[in-house]
Design a protein around this motif. Structure first.
Motif, PDB file in Angstrom:
ATOM      1  N   ASP A  65       0.808  -1.221   0.000  1.00  0.00           N
ATOM      2  CA  ASP A  65       0.000   0.000   0.000  1.00  0.00           C
ATOM      3  C   ASP A  65       0.839   1.268   0.000  1.00  0.00           C
ATOM      4  N   GLY A  66       2.154   1.122  -0.095  1.00  0.00           N
ATOM      5  CA  GLY A  66       3.041   2.274  -0.163  1.00  0.00           C
ATOM      6  C   GLY A  66       3.578   2.755   1.162  1.00  0.00           C
ATOM      7  N   THR A  67       3.086   2.210   2.271  1.00  0.00           N
ATOM      8  CA  THR A  67       3.618   2.593   3.569  1.00  0.00           C
ATOM      9  C   THR A  67       4.966   1.929   3.806  1.00  0.00           C
ATOM     10  N   TRP A  68       5.781   2.561   4.628  1.00  0.00           N
ATOM     11  CA  TRP A  68       7.086   2.029   4.984  1.00  0.00           C
ATOM     12  C   TRP A  68       7.043   1.455   6.389  1.00  0.00           C
ATOM     13  N   HIS A  69       7.762   0.359   6.585  1.00  0.00           N
ATOM     14  CA  HIS A  69       7.790  -0.303   7.886  1.00  0.00           C
ATOM     15  C   HIS A  69       9.232  -0.507   8.315  1.00  0.00           C
ATOM     16  N   LEU A  70       9.462  -0.336   9.607  1.00  0.00           N
ATOM     17  CA  LEU A  70      10.779  -0.522  10.202  1.00  0.00           C
ATOM     18  C   LEU A  70      10.684  -1.567  11.300  1.00  0.00           C
ATOM     19  N   PHE A  71      11.612  -2.505  11.293  1.00  0.00           N
ATOM     20  CA  PHE A  71      11.745  -3.506  12.343  1.00  0.00           C
ATOM     21  C   PHE A  71      13.178  -3.444  12.848  1.00  0.00           C
ATOM     22  N   GLY A  72      13.360  -3.367  14.169  1.00  0.00           N
ATOM     23  CA  GLY A  72      14.716  -3.219  14.659  1.00  0.00           C
ATOM     24  C   GLY A  72      14.942  -3.789  16.040  1.00  0.00           C
ATOM     25  N   ILE A  73      16.213  -4.075  16.324  1.00  0.00           N
ATOM     26  CA  ILE A  73      16.618  -4.534  17.650  1.00  0.00           C
ATOM     27  C   ILE A  73      16.338  -3.436  18.674  1.00  0.00           C
ATOM     28  N   THR A  74      15.837  -3.827  19.839  1.00  0.00           N
ATOM     29  CA  THR A  74      15.665  -2.879  20.924  1.00  0.00           C
ATOM     30  C   THR A  74      15.695  -3.608  22.253  1.00  0.00           C
ATOM     31  N   SER A  75      15.663  -2.837  23.321  1.00  0.00           N
ATOM     32  CA  SER A  75      15.603  -3.382  24.676  1.00  0.00           C
ATOM     33  C   SER A  75      15.138  -2.276  25.603  1.00  0.00           C
ATOM     34  N   LEU A  76      14.471  -2.655  26.665  1.00  0.00           N
ATOM     35  CA  LEU A  76      14.034  -1.677  27.656  1.00  0.00           C
ATOM     36  C   LEU A  76      15.122  -1.350  28.664  1.00  0.00           C
ATOM     37  N   GLY A  77      16.167  -2.163  28.705  1.00  0.00           N
ATOM     38  CA  GLY A  77      17.222  -1.966  29.681  1.00  0.00           C
ATOM     39  C   GLY A  77      18.002  -0.683  29.447  1.00  0.00           C
ATOM     40  N   ALA A  78      18.468  -0.092  30.542  1.00  0.00           N
ATOM     41  CA  ALA A  78      19.236   1.143  30.432  1.00  0.00           C
ATOM     42  C   ALA A  78      20.677   0.885  30.016  1.00  0.00           C
ATOM     43  N   SER A  79      21.184  -0.296  30.323  1.00  0.00           N
ATOM     44  CA  SER A  79      22.566  -0.619  29.992  1.00  0.00           C
ATOM     45  C   SER A  79      22.644  -1.357  28.651  1.00  0.00           C
ATOM     46  N   ILE A  80      23.846  -1.402  28.073  1.00  0.00           N
ATOM     47  CA  ILE A  80      24.065  -2.116  26.823  1.00  0.00           C
ATOM     48  C   ILE A  80      24.285  -3.588  27.131  1.00  0.00           C
ATOM     49  N   ASP A  81      23.375  -4.428  26.700  1.00  0.00           N
ATOM     50  CA  ASP A  81      23.485  -5.869  26.951  1.00  0.00           C
ATOM     51  C   ASP A  81      22.803  -6.630  25.822  1.00  0.00           C
ATOM     52  N   PRO A  82      23.554  -7.004  24.777  1.00  0.00           N
ATOM     53  CA  PRO A  82      22.955  -7.710  23.641  1.00  0.00           C
ATOM     54  C   PRO A  82      22.250  -9.007  24.027  1.00  0.00           C
ATOM     55  N   GLU A  83      22.640  -9.621  25.137  1.00  0.00           N
ATOM     56  CA  GLU A  83      22.002 -10.871  25.557  1.00  0.00           C
ATOM     57  C   GLU A  83      20.548 -10.655  25.938  1.00  0.00           C
ATOM     58  N   HIS A  84      20.155  -9.421  26.225  1.00  0.00           N
ATOM     59  CA  HIS A  84      18.783  -9.120  26.608  1.00  0.00           C
ATOM     60  C   HIS A  84      17.969  -8.495  25.486  1.00  0.00           C
ATOM     61  N   GLU A  85      18.513  -8.525  24.275  1.00  0.00           N
ATOM     62  CA  GLU A  85      17.742  -8.055  23.118  1.00  0.00           C
ATOM     63  C   GLU A  85      16.909  -9.237  22.613  1.00  0.00           C
ATOM     64  N   ARG A  86      15.621  -9.260  23.005  1.00  0.00           N
ATOM     65  CA  ARG A  86      14.795 -10.457  22.848  1.00  0.00           C
ATOM     66  C   ARG A  86      13.618 -10.289  21.887  1.00  0.00           C
ATOM     67  N   TYR A  87      13.467  -9.131  21.272  1.00  0.00           N
ATOM     68  CA  TYR A  87      12.359  -8.933  20.336  1.00  0.00           C
ATOM     69  C   TYR A  87      12.685  -7.725  19.465  1.00  0.00           C
ATOM     70  N   PHE A  88      11.848  -7.484  18.458  1.00  0.00           N
ATOM     71  CA  PHE A  88      12.023  -6.332  17.588  1.00  0.00           C
ATOM     72  C   PHE A  88      10.916  -5.314  17.830  1.00  0.00           C
ATOM     73  N   VAL A  89      11.245  -4.054  17.679  1.00  0.00           N
ATOM     74  CA  VAL A  89      10.240  -3.012  17.666  1.00  0.00           C
ATOM     75  C   VAL A  89       9.762  -2.836  16.223  1.00  0.00           C
ATOM     76  N   HIS A  90       8.469  -2.564  16.066  1.00  0.00           N
ATOM     77  CA  HIS A  90       7.867  -2.355  14.749  1.00  0.00           C
ATOM     78  C   HIS A  90       7.323  -0.931  14.700  1.00  0.00           C
ATOM     79  N   ALA A  91       7.664  -0.207  13.644  1.00  0.00           N
ATOM     80  CA  ALA A  91       7.156   1.144  13.434  1.00  0.00           C
ATOM     81  C   ALA A  91       6.818   1.311  11.963  1.00  0.00           C
ATOM     82  N   SER A  92       5.976   2.283  11.643  1.00  0.00           N
ATOM     83  CA  SER A  92       5.635   2.503  10.238  1.00  0.00           C
ATOM     84  C   SER A  92       5.289   3.963   9.994  1.00  0.00           C
ATOM     85  N   GLY A  93       5.336   4.336   8.713  1.00  0.00           N
ATOM     86  CA  GLY A  93       4.996   5.689   8.309  1.00  0.00           C
ATOM     87  C   GLY A  93       4.625   5.721   6.840  1.00  0.00           C
TER      88      GLY A  93
END
Length: 295
Positions: free
Chosen positions: A37-65
């Motif tokens: 439909d022409g919309t753009w979608h973004l999927f990316g690594i994220t985490s709620l933690g304040a510190s940098i810890d790749p072991e706790h990156e357990r899902y992707f955030v989804h955004a669109s525009g």
């Protein structure tokens, strides 16, 4: 038609494309995809933690525009299975969207509308040990063949980019290393410093964008661009001691390089952990990209 070599360059200010507010406090490696439909979608690594810890990156955030020229809206989490989820790479084929992600073993999820994803089997045939452990990127080579690039590491801590081919997007055959590092290449970390490969075809040449970093502040936003007429071979990078020579060095971490089919404008994104010098802390930034013709 004679091939025309170019050098990519960032041609404007970085603008905020997306920053999560509910599902995380940053976006790292991500994928941009345009829906039917022409919309753009973004999927990316994220985490709620304040510190940098790749072991706790357990899902992707989804955004669109609706446009790459406007800030995206947060849609929520996806691929939330309780295990590590890194670096999604998405491609569309016959009305379906295929998401490849890591870390190893390679995982595949398929969707018809970019909101509901179903895990599917995927196989890598003939792959050397550690040749493909994260940062998958898939592109169509021709009517019958797909190619996949992924980050790997070779003995001695030398990073590499592997390339695979497939006819069905599920069975992938290792072809060779598309890019190797050796000799005096300056970075030799255990996980491989050749991160986030992204390949663009333009006027007879393939351009491989690679974030070359050991995750230090000094190298985190270094992206090298290699050019080749052969999508399977970008040479051996030795840090200036012979071998492959980058045609450009750009500011950017884990960039996506996309062309808007409506305007013809090329764009490049950058992202990353907080505290690493992103143009917009915790978010994905975007800037126009131009291609300067060489004599």
């Amino acid at each position: 038609m004679k091939a025309k070599p170019h050098r990519p360059a960032i041609a404007g200010e970085w603008r905020l494309l997306f920053r999560p507010e509910k599902t995380g406090n940053y976006v790292n490696d991500h994928s941009l995809v345009r829906a039917a439909d022409g919309t753009w979608h973004l999927f990316g690594i994220t985490s709620l933690g304040a510190s940098i810890d790749p072991e706790h990156e357990r899902y992707f955030v989804h955004a669109s525009g609706k446009s790459l020229e406007a800030e995206f809206m947060e849609k929520g989490k996806t691929i939330d299975h309780g295990t590590r989820a890194w670096a999604p790479g998405i491609v569309e084929a016959n009305g379906r969207y295929y998401m490849y992600y890591g870390p190893a073993p390679t995982k595949l999820a398929v969707s018809n509308e970019l909101y509901h994803w179903i895990n599917n089997d995927v196989a890598l045939i003939g792959s050397p040990v550690d040749a493909c452990h994260r940062d998958h990127m898939v592109m169509r080579l021709n009517d019958y063949t797909w190619v996949m690039y992924a980050t790997g590491v070779r003995p001695g801590g030398y990073g590499c980019i592997s390339v695979y081919v497939s006819n069905d997007l599920q069975q992938w055959r290792f072809v060779q290393y598309a890019l190797t590092t050796s000799g005096a290449a300056p970075l030799r970390c255990a996980w491989g410093a050749t991160e986030s490969p992204y390949v663009v075809f333009r006027e007879g040449y393939y351009y491989l964008f690679v974030t070359y970093t050991d995750c230090s502040d000094e190298t985190y936003n270094d992206t090298l661009v290699f050019r080749s007429a052969n999508p399977f071979d970008f040479g051996d990078y030795r840090g200036g001691d012979g071998g492959a020579v980058p045609v450009a060095k750009l500011f950017g971490h884990a960039p996506e390089v996309v062309r808007d089919p409506d305007t013809g404008t090329w764009w490049m994104t950058t992202c990353g952990w907080r505290g690493k010098g992103a143009p917009h802390e915790g978010g994905v930034s975007i800037a126009p990209l131009v291609w300067a013709a060489e004599e």
